[in-house]
Every structure is written in C-alpha cells, then in structure tokens.
Design a protein around this motif. Structure first.
Motif, PDB file in Angstrom:
ATOM      1  N   GLN A 107       0.829  -1.197   0.000  1.00  0.00           N
ATOM      2  CA  GLN A 107       0.000   0.000   0.000  1.00  0.00           C
ATOM      3  C   GLN A 107       0.874   1.261   0.000  1.00  0.00           C
ATOM      4  N   PRO A 108       0.382   2.341  -0.604  1.00  0.00           N
ATOM      5  CA  PRO A 108       1.183   3.572  -0.720  1.00  0.00           C
ATOM      6  C   PRO A 108       1.664   4.127   0.620  1.00  0.00           C
ATOM      7  N   GLY A 109       0.871   3.964   1.684  1.00  0.00           N
ATOM      8  CA  GLY A 109       1.242   4.530   2.970  1.00  0.00           C
ATOM      9  C   GLY A 109       2.134   3.647   3.817  1.00  0.00           C
ATOM     10  N   SER A 110       2.519   2.477   3.308  1.00  0.00           N
ATOM     11  CA  SER A 110       3.333   1.556   4.107  1.00  0.00           C
ATOM     12  C   SER A 110       4.722   2.125   4.371  1.00  0.00           C
ATOM     13  N   THR A 111       5.171   2.030   5.606  1.00  0.00           N
ATOM     14  CA  THR A 111       6.513   2.475   5.975  1.00  0.00           C
ATOM     15  C   THR A 111       7.453   1.292   6.232  1.00  0.00           C
ATOM     16  N   ASP A 218       2.687  -3.673  12.783  1.00  0.00           N
ATOM     17  CA  ASP A 218       3.458  -2.552  12.226  1.00  0.00           C
ATOM     18  C   ASP A 218       4.944  -2.921  12.169  1.00  0.00           C
ATOM     19  N   ILE A 364       9.807   9.967   6.154  1.00  0.00           N
ATOM     20  CA  ILE A 364       8.427   9.656   6.523  1.00  0.00           C
ATOM     21  C   ILE A 364       7.737  10.882   7.115  1.00  0.00           C
ATOM     22  N   LYS A 367       3.848  11.649   6.775  1.00  0.00           N
ATOM     23  CA  LYS A 367       3.089  10.441   6.510  1.00  0.00           C
ATOM     24  C   LYS A 367       2.458   9.925   7.801  1.00  0.00           C
ATOM     25  N   THR A 368       1.255   9.355   7.668  1.00  0.00           N
ATOM     26  CA  THR A 368       0.615   8.763   8.844  1.00  0.00           C
ATOM     27  C   THR A 368       1.333   7.484   9.214  1.00  0.00           C
ATOM     28  N   LEU A 369       1.511   7.278  10.498  1.00  0.00           N
ATOM     29  CA  LEU A 369       2.188   6.076  10.976  1.00  0.00           C
ATOM     30  C   LEU A 369       1.212   5.018  11.458  1.00  0.00           C
ATOM     31  N   GLY A 370      -0.079   5.290  11.404  1.00  0.00           N
ATOM     32  CA  GLY A 370      -1.062   4.303  11.798  1.00  0.00           C
ATOM     33  C   GLY A 370      -0.981   3.887  13.245  1.00  0.00           C
TER      34      GLY A 370
END
Length: 374
Positions: A107-111, A218, A364, A367-370
C-alpha cells in the motif's frame, strides 16, 4: 495508604500490550472486568483463543502492571475467551471491514522496508543470512518479520529454534515469534518433513496468503527468504511487492558469483531495486588472527560492479561475512550467531549489514504512521 481506583488500574493496563498484536489490551477490548476490594484488585482478561500461546505472558505482564500501582495489595488475574463476534470485531478494528485480501506492504502509505533475499544457487547461506539479519535487526529494537518464501526448501522455523504453530483469530493468521522475530512458513502447515509438491499457481496463492492473511502488525522490516534462482516465486514477489528491494547473497567463488548475477539481473525485468550484495563464507578468521580464503575472494565485488553497470545504479557490497562454523551450528540448534556470539567477527559483519538495511532512505515526514492516536 492511597485508595486504589478503577481509573488507576485501567491506566496501568493501558501499558500492557498483546505480544502478538503489539497494541494495548485496553485498546483491543481485552479487559473484561476490573474489581477492587480495598487494596486488592481482580482483573479478568479476554484471550483471543482458548489455547492462546501468549497467555502466560499476558497474565504476568498484567499482574506486574497492576502491582506497580501505589497502595495495591493482592492482585489476581484470570482469563476468559473472546466470542466469535468479539474476534470478528477485533479483526475489523485491526484490518478494516474489507472482504478482499489486502497486502499491507504494497500500500502507498506503508513504511515497512521489504527486502527479498535472493541467490543464484543453493548452498550459499541465503537462509542463514536472512535469519541472522532478522535477529540482529530485532536486537536493535526494530519490529521484524520473516516470510519463508522458499516453499520447497523451507528452513526458517528450524533455524530460529521454533516449533510453535500459527493460530487463527477470525480470518487473521497470527504468526509465531522467536528471538523477537515474527515468522510464517509453509513448514507451519505440513506434517513433519513432508515434501511440498506444488505447481506455480499454488505457489503464488501461498505467498499471497502469507502476505495478506497473516497479521504482521506494524513492521519496520520484512525479510523474504526466496528460493534460489529466478523462478515462479521471484516473479510472484515482484508482482505482489513491487517495492521489495533485492539482497543478493553469494560466496567469494567466481562460479557462484556468475550464477548470483542472474538472480540480481531479474531486477531489469521486474523494475525492482537491488539494495546490495552480501558476500557470505568470506575469509575465515583463524585462532591466531590470520585469515584463510577457503572459497577465494572477490565474488561479491564482482557481482556488485556488474549489477551497477547493468542497472545504471550504484549496487554496493553491504558486507563480507566470514566463513564460521559457529554460524552453521547456530542455525542447526536454532540459536543464530548474531545473538549467541555478540562479539564474534561474524556477528560484527552481520551487524554492519543490519545497520545499513535499517537506515531509511525515504523521509516519513508528513506520513501517517497508523498509531491509532487521534
């Protein structure tokens, strides 16, 4: 003596995490009840399944957290088991209500940094490097997972010394852990040493399920132990995880380097980045401090130069790991050398490679870290 309050107890419980999920038990709806009688406290905790492998850890951590409250006397922690509906609600809270399988790392938001550990041929220590790098990274405080993508030659659970099996929470597969590393392997789903006799489509489906149905949490880093060569699994990984970076493992021997070059060259067709080359079984350090080049020298540098030229990008030699019998022994007994012999030259080389892999090249910021904080 301070009066113990339910608010104080629940605040203490918010510091207790489910070891498999990595989130506080208060956030996961795992605290069934809190009862206070004077200074004595009783806490009942929900387990996801009756045979939860982390039951002892959860109970002991809960007891310890409550005992830290000023004025607490006796602490009793009991357990119950979630209903099917509660497990379903837990799954929705963690994975969303989507019916289609989603690979979080794509997914695009994956760190999460994803590394596919590849080699041109077997016997160069690819799985040993995967396991030792994973434990070295976990020892540095990172959240690490290994997907044993070598379906026919699976070996990761044994090399990590684990005979634990995954279990299911609703439709999520919870992976076993060893030495701080989460793992999943086809070895978890076959009896004994039974062979896996599958064609390409089944291999693809297995890898897809390992990526989408397993609850990895995570992760900072996911390592994939690929089978040797450039077959079905390598193509599947390129399709499902186009952001995965290749780590090419070879020995110093020229013949091994020539074959390993092919494994790295697949990046030209898949548009994957080659993160670097690891030269395993390099010069052996003798007791007197001298070295012996059992398998020659220069193989890693040769591949790195060749791949740099082919890809048009700098492909570094991340490190040369000495030929060391203790590395083999650690894999045989399930106690990787990266943690069993922290001061050996071999561990020093592995730690240096782990440091290079842990460095994040993409910012990062923004960016959201969830993390679930609102």
């Amino acid at each position: 003596m301070s009066q113990v309050t339910e608010s104080a107890v629940r605040s203490a419980l918010s510091r207790v995490e489910d070891p498999e999920i990595g989130k506080p038990i208060t956030e996961l709806g795992m605290v069934k009840s809190v009862a206070i009688d004077g200074s004595d406290v009783q806490v009942e905790v929900y387990l996801t399944i009756a045979a939860c492998p982390m039951k002892t850890t959860i109970v002991s951590n809960t007891e310890a957290a409550v005992k830290d409250i000023e004025g607490v006397g006796t602490v009793q922690v009991t357990t119950d088991v979630m209903s099917d509906e509660q497990r379903r609600e837990l799954r929705v809270s963690l994975r969303g209500n989507t019916a289609d399988p989603v690979i979080p790392f794509a997914q695009p938001g994956s760190t999460t940094r994803v590394y596919a550990v590849a080699s041109g041929k077997g016997g160069v220590g690819k799985s040993s490097m995967t396991v030792n790098l994973a434990t070295a990274l976990a020892a540095k405080g990172l959240s690490v997972g290994i997907l044993d993508a070598d379906i026919y030659g699976h070996s990761v659970p044994g090399m990590l010394g684990s005979d634990a099996r995954p279990h299911q929470v609703d439709d999520m597969i919870m992976p076993p852990q060893a030495h701080g590393v989460k793992m999943i392997s086809i070895a978890h789903f076959v009896e004994g040493n039974a062979p896996v006799v599958w064609r390409g489509p089944m291999l693809h489906r297995a890898i897809q399920q390992f990526l989408s149905d397993v609850f990895w949490g995570d992760l900072d880093i996911l390592l994939l132990d690929l089978p040797p060569g450039t077959g079905d699994i390598a193509i599947t990984i390129a399709q499902l995880l186009p952001n995965a970076e290749l780590l090419i493992v070879t020995t110093p021997q020229a013949a091994a380097a020539d074959v390993a070059e092919r494994a790295g060259s697949i990046s030209l067709q898949t548009n994957q980045k080659v993160a670097g080359v690891i030269e395993n079984m390099s010069a052996m350090v003798m007791p007197d401090g001298s070295t012996m080049e059992v398998f020659g020298s220069g193989g890693g540098e040769k591949i790195a130069q060749r791949l740099s030229m082919l890809t048009g990008e700098d492909v570094p030699v991340l490190g040369s790991v000495p030929l060391d019998p203790s590395l083999r022994v650690g894999g045989d007994v399930g106690n990787p050398i990266a943690i069993s012999e922290p001061y050996s030259p071999t561990t020093a080389a592995i730690n240096a490679i782990a440091d290079a892999l842990a460095k994040r090249k993409v910012s990062i910021v923004g960016k959201t870290l969830g993390l679930g904080v609102k």
